[in-house]
Design a protein around this motif. Structure first.
Motif, PDB file in Angstrom:
ATOM      1  N   ARG A 235       0.849  -1.198   0.000  1.00 24.17           N
ATOM      2  CA  ARG A 235       0.000   0.000   0.000  1.00 24.17           C
ATOM      3  C   ARG A 235       0.878   1.238   0.000  1.00 24.17           C
ATOM      4  O   ARG A 235       1.710   1.432   0.889  1.00 24.17           O
ATOM      5  CB  ARG A 235      -0.927  -0.014   1.225  1.00 24.17           C
ATOM      6  CG  ARG A 235      -1.982   1.071   1.215  1.00 24.17           C
ATOM      7  CD  ARG A 235      -3.005   0.838   2.314  1.00 24.17           C
ATOM      8  NE  ARG A 235      -4.088   1.800   2.252  1.00 24.17           N
ATOM      9  CZ  ARG A 235      -5.165   1.780   3.037  1.00 24.17           C
ATOM     10  NH1 ARG A 235      -5.289   0.820   3.955  1.00 24.17           N
ATOM     11  NH2 ARG A 235      -6.107   2.694   2.917  1.00 24.17           N
TER      12      ARG A 235
ATOM     13  N   GLU B  52     -11.894  -0.484   0.604  1.00 22.75           N
ATOM     14  CA  GLU B  52     -11.789  -1.945   0.521  1.00 22.75           C
ATOM     15  C   GLU B  52     -10.459  -2.420   1.110  1.00 22.75           C
ATOM     16  O   GLU B  52     -10.400  -3.489   1.748  1.00 22.75           O
ATOM     17  CB  GLU B  52     -11.930  -2.396  -0.931  1.00 22.75           C
ATOM     18  CG  GLU B  52     -11.936  -3.897  -1.127  1.00 22.75           C
ATOM     19  CD  GLU B  52     -13.069  -4.602  -0.412  1.00 22.75           C
ATOM     20  OE1 GLU B  52     -12.945  -5.821  -0.178  1.00 22.75           O
ATOM     21  OE2 GLU B  52     -14.086  -3.945  -0.078  1.00 22.75           O
TER      22      GLU B  52
ATOM     23  N   ASN C  35      -8.951  -0.962   3.573  1.00 23.50           N
ATOM     24  CA  ASN C  35      -9.154  -0.895   5.022  1.00 23.50           C
ATOM     25  C   ASN C  35      -9.995  -2.067   5.508  1.00 23.50           C
ATOM     26  O   ASN C  35      -9.716  -2.645   6.578  1.00 23.50           O
ATOM     27  CB  ASN C  35      -9.838   0.419   5.393  1.00 23.50           C
ATOM     28  CG  ASN C  35      -8.919   1.625   5.171  1.00 23.50           C
ATOM     29  OD1 ASN C  35      -7.683   1.495   5.219  1.00 23.50           O
ATOM     30  ND2 ASN C  35      -9.496   2.787   4.923  1.00 23.50           N
ATOM     31  N   ARG C  36     -11.017  -2.407   4.736  1.00 14.31           N
ATOM     32  CA  ARG C  36     -11.898  -3.507   5.151  1.00 14.31           C
ATOM     33  C   ARG C  36     -11.121  -4.823   5.204  1.00 14.31           C
ATOM     34  O   ARG C  36     -11.353  -5.663   6.075  1.00 14.31           O
ATOM     35  CB  ARG C  36     -13.064  -3.624   4.186  1.00 14.31           C
ATOM     36  CG  ARG C  36     -14.175  -4.580   4.649  1.00 14.31           C
ATOM     37  CD  ARG C  36     -15.253  -4.747   3.603  1.00 14.31           C
ATOM     38  NE  ARG C  36     -14.798  -5.560   2.489  1.00 14.31           N
ATOM     39  CZ  ARG C  36     -14.731  -6.899   2.512  1.00 14.31           C
ATOM     40  NH1 ARG C  36     -15.060  -7.569   3.618  1.00 14.31           N
ATOM     41  NH2 ARG C  36     -14.296  -7.573   1.461  1.00 14.31           N
ATOM     42  N   ARG C  37     -10.180  -4.971   4.275  1.00  9.05           N
ATOM     43  CA  ARG C  37      -9.367  -6.200   4.226  1.00  9.05           C
ATOM     44  C   ARG C  37      -8.132  -6.106   5.112  1.00  9.05           C
ATOM     45  O   ARG C  37      -7.315  -7.029   5.157  1.00  9.05           O
ATOM     46  CB  ARG C  37      -8.945  -6.497   2.789  1.00  9.05           C
ATOM     47  CG  ARG C  37     -10.113  -6.718   1.849  1.00  9.05           C
ATOM     48  CD  ARG C  37      -9.637  -7.230   0.501  1.00  9.05           C
ATOM     49  NE  ARG C  37     -10.725  -7.321  -0.467  1.00  9.05           N
ATOM     50  CZ  ARG C  37     -10.706  -8.116  -1.531  1.00  9.05           C
ATOM     51  NH1 ARG C  37      -9.653  -8.890  -1.763  1.00  9.05           N
ATOM     52  NH2 ARG C  37     -11.724  -8.137  -2.361  1.00  9.05           N
ATOM     53  N   ARG C  38      -7.967  -4.950   5.770  1.00  8.84           N
ATOM     54  CA  ARG C  38      -6.841  -4.730   6.677  1.00  8.84           C
ATOM     55  C   ARG C  38      -5.495  -4.891   5.980  1.00  8.84           C
ATOM     56  O   ARG C  38      -4.556  -5.486   6.516  1.00  8.84           O
ATOM     57  CB  ARG C  38      -6.936  -5.662   7.891  1.00  8.84           C
ATOM     58  CG  ARG C  38      -8.188  -5.421   8.725  1.00  8.84           C
ATOM     59  CD  ARG C  38      -8.230  -6.340   9.920  1.00  8.84           C
ATOM     60  NE  ARG C  38      -9.448  -6.103  10.728  1.00  8.84           N
ATOM     61  CZ  ARG C  38      -9.756  -6.783  11.834  1.00  8.84           C
ATOM     62  NH1 ARG C  38      -8.943  -7.740  12.265  1.00  8.84           N
ATOM     63  NH2 ARG C  38     -10.866  -6.515  12.488  1.00  8.84           N
ATOM     64  N   ILE C  39      -5.445  -4.333   4.779  1.00  9.41           N
ATOM     65  CA  ILE C  39      -4.184  -4.335   4.032  1.00  9.41           C
ATOM     66  C   ILE C  39      -3.462  -3.026   4.311  1.00  9.41           C
ATOM     67  O   ILE C  39      -4.001  -1.946   4.067  1.00  9.41           O
ATOM     68  CB  ILE C  39      -4.460  -4.479   2.525  1.00  9.41           C
ATOM     69  CG1 ILE C  39      -5.113  -5.841   2.248  1.00  9.41           C
ATOM     70  CG2 ILE C  39      -3.174  -4.324   1.729  1.00  9.41           C
ATOM     71  CD1 ILE C  39      -5.494  -6.046   0.803  1.00  9.41           C
ATOM     72  N   LYS C  40      -2.295  -3.114   4.829  1.00 12.13           N
ATOM     73  CA  LYS C  40      -1.539  -1.921   5.213  1.00 12.13           C
ATOM     74  C   LYS C  40      -0.240  -1.838   4.414  1.00 12.13           C
ATOM     75  O   LYS C  40       0.254  -2.794   3.909  1.00 12.13           O
ATOM     76  CB  LYS C  40      -1.230  -1.951   6.707  1.00 12.13           C
ATOM     77  CG  LYS C  40      -2.485  -1.948   7.576  1.00 12.13           C
ATOM     78  CD  LYS C  40      -2.108  -1.934   9.039  1.00 12.13           C
ATOM     79  CE  LYS C  40      -3.347  -1.920   9.937  1.00 12.13           C
ATOM     80  NZ  LYS C  40      -2.993  -1.914  11.353  1.00 12.13           N
TER      81      LYS C  40
END
Length: 338
Positions: free
Chosen positions: A255, A331, A333-338
């Motif tokens: 990200r 999306e 954030n919803r998938r917790r991709i940082k």
């Protein structure tokens, strides 16, 4: 039994034994010594003792091989290389093959490479020369200049594909051959298409590398290329996220955050207008052809779809783009991709 008859029988038996022995010896030299197909790799760093040990695992009739090899003085005259041992070969054919250096070419493949160091690593695993030798040549400014490049732009010369080489080809021979392949690649009608874009070969390769890093969807590549062509012509920074990853040499970055966009580097297209100094990866032929045949449209932005299907949403205005970016960010954030 009469003595003469006994002598005659003895002589006959002796002749039969000697003929049998001769047949056995002849079979040692001319009979099949190789029973299954295999590759024999003889390194330039290999001595004759190591060669004999390796051969022992591949051929029979080793007594005959040693005798014939000694006659050929093979111990000081064998040639390194990759040799194909075929079923039915005898020791004479094997020894002569090594004496004359009758190599079988290897198929060398490289793709999905981001840096010269990665390319050197791939080549070092496929040639006799090691990766350090390749790295030295791939960054040699003097060699690059003889080919019309410099040590930075030489990387743009390599077209990913599968090629046939002798395993013992030197790194310099490899690079020289790749220059011929590069010229042949562009001569196949691509230079005429390049005129349409107004880009140089280096610029096409650099833009193609960005397109390739943005998507693996071949059908979408010309549209993405068209976006970047539009931005270049209007003097708008490309703002390509893959150039940030390359600038930071952090290819696992999932990200891109605001703090990353200011990273100081000539490859960061958020802080510099125009194209980077050289490709950020080795683009596929599909990506190169996508730049040469870019789609004409008026899109200036694109953003990955929140469906994560590998495709993108395109926009003509910043307002449209921001809406697409918010949907994608939500999306993430919803998938917790940082």
């Amino acid at each position: 039994m009469h003595k003469k008859a006994l002598l005659f029988i003895t002589l006959v038996a002796l002749v039969v034994v000697m003929a049998g022995a001769a047949l056995v010896v002849r079979n040692q030299f001319y009979g099949s010594a190789v029973h299954e197909e295999s590759d024999l790799y003889v390194s330039s760093r290999c001595d004759y003792a190591a060669l004999r040990d390796t051969l022992a695992r591949h051929i029979g009739h080793r007594w005959a091989f040693d005798r014939y090899a000694a006659r050929l003085e093979l111990g000081r005259s064998f040639k390194p290389g990759r040799y194909l041992l075929r079923p039915g070969m005898n020791v004479i054919e094997v020894a002569r093959m090594l004496k004359l250096g009758e190599q079988t070419p290897v198929r060398i493949t490289f793709n999905n490479v981001r840096t010269p160091a990665q390319l050197a690593g791939k080549l070092g695993r496929q040639f006799d020369a090691d990766s350090a030798s390749f790295a030295q040549v791939l960054t040699s400014d003097s060699l690059a200049r003889t080919l019309g490049f410099d040590s930075v732009t030489l990387f743009s010369m390599f077209i990913p594909n599968t090629y046939e080489f002798y395993w013992t080809a030197s790194p310099q021979e490899f690079v020289t051959r790749m220059k011929r392949e590069y010229d042949r690649f562009w001569a196949a009608g691509r230079d005429e298409k390049r005129d349409r874009s107004g880009l140089s070969r280096l610029e096409v390769m650099t833009l193609a590398s960005i397109v390739y890093e943005e998507t693996r969807k071949v059908d979408e590549m010309p549209r993405i290329a068209g976006v970047y062509i539009n931005r270049l012509r209007r003097g708008i920074p490309l703002q390509a996220d893959p150039t940030v990853k390359y600038a930071m040499q952090d290819f696992g970055l999932r990200r891109i955050l605001y703090k990353h966009l200011k990273y100081p580097s000539p490859y960061n297209t958020y802080v510099n207008k125009g194209l980077p100094p050289s490709p950020i990866c080795m683009p596929s032929i599909d990506a190169i052809d996508a730049v040469l045949g870019y789609e004409r449209h008026d899109y200036l932005f694109f953003c990955a779809r929140p469906t994560f299907d590998g495709y993108h949403n395109f926009a003509r205005t910043l307002r449209e783009h921001n809406a697409n970016a918010r949907a994608y960010s939500a999306e993430l954030n919803r998938r917790r991709i940082k």
